[in-house]
Design an enzyme around this catalytic site. Structure first.
Site, PDB file in Angstrom:
ATOM      1  N   LYS A  86       0.964  -0.870   0.014  1.00 41.35           N
ATOM      2  CA  LYS A  86       0.040  -0.017   0.096  1.00 41.35           C
ATOM      3  C   LYS A  86       0.946   1.043   0.008  1.00 41.35           C
ATOM      4  CE  LYS A  86      -3.823  -2.249  -0.181  1.00 41.35           C
ATOM      5  NZ  LYS A  86      -4.210  -3.441   0.600  1.00 41.35           N
TER       6      LYS A  86
HETATM    7  C1  LIG Z   1      -5.432  -4.164   1.065  1.00 42.65           C
HETATM    8  C2  LIG Z   1      -7.041  -4.144   1.211  1.00 42.65           C
HETATM    9  C3  LIG Z   1      -7.726  -4.646   2.012  1.00 42.65           C
HETATM   10  C4  LIG Z   1      -7.206  -5.454   3.244  1.00 42.65           C
HETATM   11  O1  LIG Z   1      -6.153  -4.692   3.988  1.00 42.65           O
HETATM   12  P1  LIG Z   1      -5.316  -5.992   5.086  1.00 42.65           P
HETATM   13  O2  LIG Z   1      -4.548  -4.690   5.605  1.00 42.65           O
HETATM   14  O3  LIG Z   1      -4.514  -6.688   3.943  1.00 42.65           O
HETATM   15  O4  LIG Z   1      -6.191  -6.719   5.775  1.00 42.65           O
HETATM   16  C5  LIG Z   1      -9.170  -4.387   2.007  1.00 42.65           C
HETATM   17  N1  LIG Z   1      -9.736  -3.783   0.832  1.00 42.65           N
HETATM   18  C6  LIG Z   1      -8.797  -3.494  -0.301  1.00 42.65           C
HETATM   19  C7  LIG Z   1      -9.647  -2.698  -1.375  1.00 42.65           C
HETATM   20  C8  LIG Z   1      -7.585  -3.618  -0.203  1.00 42.65           C
HETATM   21  O5  LIG Z   1      -6.758  -3.330  -1.048  1.00 42.65           O
END
Ligand SMILES: *Cc1c(COP(=O)(O)O)cnc(C)c1O
Length: 380
Positions: free
Chosen positions: A184
């Site tokens: 991210k």
């Molecule tokens: C990464 C992501 C999540 C989940 O986040 P985690 O930190 O991996 O649990 C949820 N929704 C979207 C759209 C994502 O890209």
């Protein structure tokens, strides 16, 4: 394998290392003053009244659903063009995800019109996903929610630093949820954040994050409390100070990192338009400020995106797919899924979508290589 151009890359240096080591030297490892500082800085950055750090983005979504009292019998409208965690978080509570279509092949976010069409007497919430960091039509979504007495959850996992009408994404709905997973824009390895403007919701989220307890280890260590009651069936979704220390440094890098992502996207658009006009590039219209989390493109109709991904791989370029639609996964084909709304645009986009490499340290040369490889891989 080593890629000539990976899909994404972390942007870590000695500042993050020093911050984490300082926490280790301090002797207090879990949710304490560093996490509080991270929360305060994230709240200031987004202009949010409350910010609560959690163990990951999925936990943030789960807590949002719990704090908004979703449960069996309730329907939640969301897009199918998202990561499976969005829908799973709803199901953890016993509520039912109802998938609705996205706006268009240009704007890959939940369609307000499709939301309206999917509302039933059981509908309790709307969960929007700011796909790739581009804003959903929040004014219209909030208007629909107001008319039908629904709550709004924002999955802002892609959207750190993104805004609409000058207002940060994640602060429009009742609860906003961020992810700090390794790929991210802001990463702590695993981590997440909850935003809300509502004092009562903030208190509820805070309790549910830590077993429904009325006081925290941190409060007791500081002598502020000596015992606790348990008033809800909560979870351990806490983050630790090591990750929060990492997050504070990463947060400072967001403005420059997102600005470089933006200029990289501009270069992609120019080169792709000139060299591969058959490839469609979504999000052409102007709406708000994106965080440019990923670079989605749509291959010409009839292309096979999995074959394209292999051809790019043979050229040393890592390409991904956002997303296989959630409603097509085996576990979502189960019989009690009430109905799948008309998801024509979702299905078309998903069959043609590939995600090109994008990260703050990508070079202009690398972008040119990617575009050259796209050209070579298109009609294989
Ligand atoms: C990464 C992501 C999540 C989940 O986040 P985690 O930190 O991996 O649990 C949820 N929704 C979207 C759209 C994502 O890209």
């Amino acid at each position: 394998m080593t890629w000539r151009v990976p899909l994404s890359d972390v942007n870590l240096d000695s500042a993050e290392i020093d911050a984490v080591v300082a926490v280790m030297r301090s002797g207090w490892l879990t949710m304490g003053s560093i996490t509080q500082a991270f929360e305060q800085e994230f709240a200031a950055f987004t202009g949010s009244k409350h910010a609560l750090a959690v163990t990951n983005g999925t936990a943030a979504l789960h807590l949002a659903c719990l704090a908004l009292d979703l449960g069996p019998g309730d329907e939640v409208i969301l897009p199918s063009l998202t990561f499976v965690a969005s829908a799973n978080a709803i199901r953890y509570t016993g509520a039912t995800p109802v998938f609705a279509d996205i706006e268009s092949t240009d704007w890959l976010c939940l369609s307000p019109e499709a939301v309206r069409a999917a509302i039933t007497p059981q509908t309790k919430a709307i969960m929007v996903v700011h796909y790739a960091g581009y804003p959903c039509d929040m004014p219209t979504i909030l208007e629909i929610a107001r008319q039908h007495h629904l709550v709004v959850i924002e999955d802002a996992a892609h959207a750190v630093g993104a805004a609409l009408e000058g207002k940060a994404l994640g602060t429009w709905g009742d609860v906003g949820c961020f992810s700090f997973f390794g790929n991210k824009n802001l990463t702590t390895g695993e981590g997440g954040m909850l935003l809300t403007q509502d004092d009562q919701l903030a208190e509820k989220l805070q309790r549910l994050r830590s077993h429904g307890m009325t006081t925290l280890t941190w409060d007791r260590a500081r002598g502020h409390a000596s015992t606790y009651d348990v008033v809800a069936l909560g979870y351990n979704y806490r983050i630790d100070d090591l990750r929060s220390a990492l997050g504070r440094v990463q947060l400072q890098k967001i403005p420059a990192g997102n600005a470089r992502r933006e200029s990289a996207v501009r270069l992609y658009r120019e080169l792709l338009a000139a060299q591969t006009p058959e490839v469609a590039i979504p999000f052409a219209q102007a709406r708000g400020q994106s965080s440019y989390h990923i670079m989605p493109v749509l291959l010409p109709e009839g292309s096979n995106n999995l074959r394209f991904i292999e051809a790019m791989k043979a050229r040393g370029i890592q390409v991904s797919w956002h997303y296989p639609p959630v409603h097509t996964f085996s576990i979502y084909q189960f019989s009690s899924l009430p109905r799948v709304e008309d998801l024509k645009i979702t299905e078309e986009v998903s069959s043609r979508e590939v995600t090109l490499p994008l990260y703050p340290t990508i070079s202009d040369d690398q972008i040119a290589w990617v575009v050259q490889a796209v050209k070579e891989s298109l009609f294989l």
